[in-house]
Scaffold this active site. Structure first.
Site, short mmCIF file in Angstrom:
data_model
loop_
_atom_site.label_atom_id
_atom_site.label_comp_id
_atom_site.label_asym_id
_atom_site.label_seq_id
_atom_site.Cartn_x
_atom_site.Cartn_y
_atom_site.Cartn_z
N LYS A 197 5.47 5.39 -6.49
CA LYS A 197 6.05 4.05 -6.41
C LYS A 197 5.08 3.07 -7.03
O LYS A 197 3.88 3.05 -6.70
CB LYS A 197 6.28 3.65 -4.94
CG LYS A 197 6.98 2.29 -4.80
CD LYS A 197 8.45 2.44 -5.03
CE LYS A 197 9.18 1.09 -5.05
NZ LYS A 197 9.04 0.39 -6.35
N LYS B 216 2.29 4.03 -11.73
CA LYS B 216 2.40 2.78 -12.49
C LYS B 216 2.81 3.14 -13.91
O LYS B 216 2.52 4.24 -14.40
CB LYS B 216 1.08 2.02 -12.50
CG LYS B 216 1.21 0.53 -12.73
CD LYS B 216 1.65 -0.21 -11.49
CE LYS B 216 1.67 -1.72 -11.71
NZ LYS B 216 2.00 -2.45 -10.47
N GLY C 199 9.33 -3.85 -10.96
CA GLY C 199 8.85 -4.78 -11.96
C GLY C 199 7.37 -5.09 -11.79
O GLY C 199 6.74 -4.75 -10.80
N ASP C 200 6.82 -5.75 -12.78
CA ASP C 200 5.43 -6.22 -12.76
C ASP C 200 5.37 -7.29 -13.84
O ASP C 200 6.40 -7.86 -14.22
CB ASP C 200 4.47 -5.05 -13.02
CG ASP C 200 3.01 -5.39 -12.71
OD1 ASP C 200 2.31 -5.90 -13.61
OD2 ASP C 200 2.57 -5.17 -11.56
N THR D 286 5.43 -10.97 -3.24
CA THR D 286 3.99 -10.80 -3.45
C THR D 286 3.23 -12.07 -3.09
O THR D 286 2.21 -12.02 -2.39
CB THR D 286 3.70 -10.39 -4.90
OG1 THR D 286 4.41 -9.19 -5.21
CG2 THR D 286 2.21 -10.15 -5.10
N ASN E 236 5.81 -15.44 -11.12
CA ASN E 236 6.42 -15.25 -9.80
C ASN E 236 5.41 -15.23 -8.66
O ASN E 236 5.66 -15.77 -7.59
CB ASN E 236 7.21 -13.93 -9.77
CG ASN E 236 8.63 -14.11 -10.28
OD1 ASN E 236 9.06 -15.21 -10.59
ND2 ASN E 236 9.36 -13.01 -10.37
N SER F 233 9.75 -3.85 -1.83
CA SER F 233 10.37 -2.80 -2.64
C SER F 233 10.67 -1.58 -1.79
O SER F 233 11.72 -0.94 -1.93
CB SER F 233 9.44 -2.41 -3.80
OG SER F 233 9.43 -3.39 -4.80
#
Length: 448
Positions: A90, A126, A165-166, A210, A241, A380
Site C-alpha cells: 500500500k 510506492k 495518490g501522492d 494527511t 493538498n 486510504s
C-alpha cells in the site's frame, strides 16, 4: 553502533551507493533500532534486517504516450513492492520530474513503518513516474495515465497491491488510472486504488486527511507537553493538498499558518491562511498548473520572498509539507535561532539526517514524518475497508476514526521509546513501534 546493524548498513551503502535518498532513510531507521536488535539476537540469525532493507520486488517500465502535437513522449514508470508481511502493498503513486529509483525506494521503505503504525493490515510500497503533469492538458494526462496503467495493472490488485495518490496524482489522475484498469480487467474492482471520486467508491475527507492528521498528531505532542495549539503561529512549506489540510485544521483548532512556499519562493501572511476564501484559493493555485505561490501574494496583498524558504520566519512551530530534504543545516540553524520549540515533519523525509539530529540534540522537539503524515494512508485503509464491505461512511465517522488513529500512533511511539529507555523520543519511538509489528510477522512467516 550495534555490529549487526553496522554490517547491514555497510552492505546497503555498497550495493545502493547511487541511491542517496534510500541510503538516508535506511540509516535513520536502523540507527533507531539498536536497542531492539540487541534484545532480539534471533533477528540476526534469521537475517531479518538484511531482508527488511531489500525490496521484495522492483518493477521498472517505459511509459510511451502521445502529446497534443502528435509527438510520442517516453517516461519511466516504477512500482517498488517493498514489504508485504502485514498486508498487501500500500502506498501512493508520484508523478514528478524528480522521481527516480532512489526516491521510489526510500518512499516505499518509509511506507512499511508508516502503514504498520496505523494498525491497519497494509504492507509498504510506492510507485510513480518522472512525468510532470504541470502544464499538461487533461487529454495529455489521460493518455499518459492510460499508458502507465497498461503496464501497472499486471502487478496490482485489491489483495496484492493497492496504489493511491501522492504528489502530482490527485483525483483526476486516479480517475483516469482506475478507468483504464477497469477497462483492461473487465471488472469493477474498486478496492484496487484509493483516493477515488465519491461517485465510484471513494472516501470522504481523503484530500484533507494527511494535513488534518498531521495537526491531530501535533495536538497530541502539545498535550504531552502541557501546551495547546491556541494562539500558535506555524510556518509550512508547499501549497498543495497537504498544506491546505494543515492550514484549514490548524485554523479550526485556534492556531495560525503564516507561510506557504513553492518552487518560486514563499509568502508571509500575518493574518494567517485562515479563511475559507484563502483555502479555496490554495486549491485554485494547485489546479492551475502554474506552480507559483506568488499568486497568493498577488491575490491577498501579502509579502512574497522570491527564491527563498520560509524557515527564517519567527514562529512557534515549523511543519515542512513539500519535498524530501528541503531542510538542511542552514535551515536547521535558522529554525533553532528563532527559538522554534516544535519541528513537525509532514512531507516524507523533509530533513537531512544531519539537520534532524542537530535539531534533536539542541532540544527542539521533533516528530517524524512516518508518524505525522500517516493520516492519508489511514483514510486510504478505511476506504479499502469501505470498498470491501460495500459500506458508505459519513464525514464525521471518518474524521473521528482519523483522529483516533493519529492519537494511537502518538501513544504507540511514546510507549515504544519509553520501553527502550529513550524517553520522549518520537523519532526512535515511531521507528521501533512500526518495526516491531513487521518484525513479528516476518519471523512468523519464515525465510521468505
Amino acid at each position: 553502533m550495534n555490529n549487526y546493524i553496522e554490517r547491514v548498513l555497510e552492505n546497503v551503502k555498497r550495493r545502493d551507493k547511487h541511491e542517496p535518498e534510500f541510503l538516508q532513510t535506511v540509516e535513520e531507521v536502523l540507527k533507531s533500532l539498536e536497542v531492539v536488535v540487541e534484545r532480539h539476537p534471533e533477528y540476526e540469525a534469521a537475517g531479518l534486517l538484511e531482508r527488511l532493507v531489500e525490496p521484495e520486488r522492483v518493477i521498472e517500465f517505459r511509459v510511451p504516450w502521445m502529446d497534443d502535437n502528435g509527438k510520442i513522449q517516453v517516461n519511466r514508470g516504477f512500482r517498488v513492492q517493498f514489504n508485504s508481511a502485514i498486508g498487501p502493498y500500500k502506498g501512493g503513486l508520484r508523478f514528478a520530474s524528480h522521481v527516480n529509483l532512489s526516491v521510489m525506494k526510500f518512499l516505499a521503505f518509509e511506507q512499511i513503518f508508516k502503514n504498520s503504525l496505523t494498525t491497519l493490515p497494509m504492507g509498504g510500497g510506492k510507485g510513480g513516474s518522472d512525468f510532470d503533469p504541470n502544464g499538461k492538458s487533461d487529454m495529455e494526462i489521460m493518455r499518459f495515465c492510460q499508458s502507465f496503467m497498461t503496464e501497472l495493472y499486471r502487478h496490482i490488485g485489491p489483495n496484492v497491491d493497492v496504489p493511491a495518490g501522492d504528489i502530482g496524482v490527485g483525483g483526476r489522475e486516479i480517475g483516469f488510472l482506475f478507468g483504464q484498469y477497469k477497462r483492461i480487467r473487465n471488472g469493477f474492482e474498486n478496492g484496487v486504488l484509493t483516493g477515488k471520486g465519491m461517485s465510484y467508491g471513494g472516501s470522504v475527507i481523503r484530500p484533507e486527511a494527511t494535513g488534518w492528521g498531521a495537526v491531530y498528531y501535533l495536538q497530541e505532542v502539545l498535550h504531552h507537553q502541557n501546551d495547546t495549539l491556541e494562539g500558535k503561529t506555524i510556518a509550512i512549506s508547499g501549497f498543495g493538498n497537504v498544506s491546505w489540510g494543515v492550514a484549514m485544521k490548524a485554523s479550526q483548532l485556534g492556531a495560525k499558518v503564516v507561510t506557504l512556499a513553492g518552487p518560486d519562493g514563499y509568502i508571509y501572511d500575518p493574518d494567517g491562511v485562515s479563511t475559507q476564501e484563502k483555502w479555496d484559493y490554495m486549491l485554485e493555485m494547485r489546479s492551475s498548473g502554474r506552480n507559483r505561490v506568488q499568486d497568493y501574494a498577488d491575490k491577498f496583498g501579502v509579502k512574497f520572498f522570491a527564491g527563498q524558504k520560509p524557515w527564517g520566519e519567527k514562529v512557534d512551530i515549523c511543519m515542512p509539507c513539500a519535498y524530501q530534504n528541503e531542510i538542511g543545516m542552514k535551515e536547521a540553524e535558522q529554525i533553532l535561532a528563532n527559538g522554534v520549540k516544535y519541528y513537525i515533519e509532514v512531507a516524507n523525509m523533509p530533513t537531512t539526517n544531519e539537520a534532524l539530529y542537530y535539531l534533536m540534540d539542541k532540544g527542539v522537539l521533533v516528530a517524524p514524518s512516518k508518524a505525522v503524515n500517516a493520516g492519508g494512508v489511514s483514510v486510504s485503509g478505511l476506504e479499502m475497508s469501505q470498498n470491501a464491505e460495500h459500506l458508505s461512511w459519513t464525514k464525521e465517522e471518518v474524521d473521528r476514526w482519523l483522529h483516533e488513529i493519529m492519537k494511537s500512533i502518538h501513544t504507540a511511539s511514546v510507549e515504544a521509546a519509553e520501553k527502550c529507555g529513550l524517553g520522549y523520543n518520537l523519532v526512535a519511538g515511531a521507528n521501533i513501534a512500526g518495526f516491531m509489528k513487521v518484525a513479528d510477522a516476518m519471523m512468523a512467516q519464515g525465510i521468505v
